[in-house]
Scaffold this active site. Structure first.
Site, PDB file in Angstrom:
ATOM      1  NE  ARG A 133      49.020  48.374  49.040  1.00 18.41           N
ATOM      2  CZ  ARG A 133      49.408  46.878  49.815  1.00 18.41           C
ATOM      3  NH1 ARG A 133      48.608  45.726  49.798  1.00 18.41           N
ATOM      4  NH2 ARG A 133      50.646  47.766  50.511  1.00 18.41           N
ATOM      5  CB  VAL A 163      38.046  35.166  28.461  1.00 14.64           C
ATOM      6  CG1 VAL A 163      37.432  36.680  28.040  1.00 14.64           C
ATOM      7  CG2 VAL A 163      38.706  34.316  29.664  1.00 14.64           C
ATOM      8  CB  SER A 178      40.676  45.727  37.491  1.00 15.24           C
ATOM      9  OG  SER A 178      39.666  45.758  38.473  1.00 15.24           O
ATOM     10  CE1 TYR A 200      51.782  37.262  38.521  1.00 15.10           C
ATOM     11  CE2 TYR A 200      52.937  36.693  36.814  1.00 15.10           C
ATOM     12  CZ  TYR A 200      52.240  36.824  37.465  1.00 15.10           C
ATOM     13  OH  TYR A 200      50.951  37.820  36.740  1.00 15.10           O
ATOM     14  CE  LYS A 245      49.493  37.563  33.345  1.00 11.63           C
ATOM     15  NZ  LYS A 245      48.497  39.083  32.905  1.00 11.63           N
ATOM     16  CB  ALA A 267      46.171  30.873  38.409  1.00  4.59           C
ATOM     17  NE  ARG A 272      34.570  32.627  33.181  1.00  2.00           N
ATOM     18  CZ  ARG A 272      35.920  32.519  33.991  1.00  2.00           C
ATOM     19  NH1 ARG A 272      36.973  32.406  34.703  1.00  2.00           N
ATOM     20  NH2 ARG A 272      35.936  30.439  33.938  1.00  2.00           N
ATOM     21  CB  ALA A 327      44.632  39.616  39.916  1.00  2.00           C
ATOM     22  NE  ARG A 362      31.996  36.194  41.193  1.00  2.00           N
ATOM     23  CZ  ARG A 362      32.635  35.579  42.317  1.00  2.00           C
ATOM     24  NH1 ARG A 362      32.281  35.205  42.964  1.00  2.00           N
ATOM     25  NH2 ARG A 362      33.682  34.536  41.195  1.00  2.00           N
TER      26      ARG A 362
END
Length: 257
Positions: free
Chosen positions: A195, A68, A21, A158, A165, A98, A42, A198, A45
């Site tokens: 990479r 969130v 990340s 996308y 975004k 998404a 969130r 997401a 896990r």
């Protein structure tokens, strides 16, 4: 001389999924400069993965649950942070999501529910987090969110995330205008292809990687470290005159025709 002036500053990092990340890369840099890092997660896990990463790297940090998509959860999380640390000096907002079908189907087929979910999770969450943190940002500070070139150009696959975004970048500018009077800066980092978990959800991701290598002025893709370095600068007083900006870390790809 500590040029970054982030030692002992309280920085909230939102959005670590795993060690790939972007948010985790940023957190590592913050630990290196002596900041107090507070993580939000969130789902349970995510907390388990995060705690394993902290243990593996011998980092000590506070980890707090924050959904969130829930105003109540956001308010509870930032109240807990504020009561424990007193002052919040910065926020790294690296949260976006998404539904898979809205990335794989034609954009024309985006559902109302999928559109709303992407907007709520990826764009409104910045506003909600800033609102909840604002009472504790009494010494000013900086908020940095993560965006992508798909906000302003059409990138295959996308889809609804690009629209989210775009909304995120607009929200960043309006927040910058609104809370600048409180000495709080708000900026966005538009990272090139990295990479991450997401990124794996974008069908054309590997094609994008190759295109950047061919087209970008630096003829290469960027790394997690490069995004993290600039983010830490944007959290620090080194960037004290900058707000409302989208800063590209993409080997210059965005300037090309």
């Amino acid at each position: 001389m500590d040029i970054l002036q982030l030692e002992n500053k309280n920085i909230v990092v939102m959005g670590v999924a795993n060690d790939r990340s972007i948010a985790w890369g940023i957190a590592k840099k913050l630990f290196a400069v002596g900041a107090n890092v507070i993580f939000t997660y969130r789902q349970e896990r995510s907390a388990k993965k995060l705690n394993l990463l902290l243990e593996k790297n011998n980092y000590k940090a506070t980890v707090i649950q924050c959904d969130v998509n829930s105003d109540e959860s956001i308010a509870t999380a930032f109240t807990e942070i504020g009561e424990k640390f007193g002052t919040i000096h910065g926020i790294v907002h690296s949260v976006a999501h998404a539904r898979a079908e809205d990335l794989h189907n034609r954009f024309l087929e985006t559902s109302r529910e999928g559109y709303a979910f992407a907007q709520d999770t990826s764009a409104y969450s910045l506003i909600a987090a800033a609102k909840a943190a604002h009472p504790y940002m009494t010494e000013g500070g900086a908020i940095v969110t993560m965006t992508y070139l798909g906000a302003e150009r059409v990138l295959d696959g996308y889809n609804v995330m690009g629209v989210a975004k775009a909304a995120l970048e607009a929200a960043m500018r309006y927040l910058a205008a609104d809370i600048g009077q409180d000495n709080i800066r708000v900026n966005a980092i538009s990272a090139g292809a990295v990479r991450t978990l997401a990124a794996k959800g974008v069908p054309s991701f590997n094609t994008i990687l190759h295109k950047i290598e061919e087209t970008a002025p630096l003829k290469r893709n960027i790394s997690q470290d490069e995004v993290a370095d600039m983010t830490v600068v944007m959290l620090s007083p080194l960037s004290r005159g900058v707000t409302g900006e989208t800063i590209y870390i993409d080997s210059g790809y965005h300037i090309m025709g």
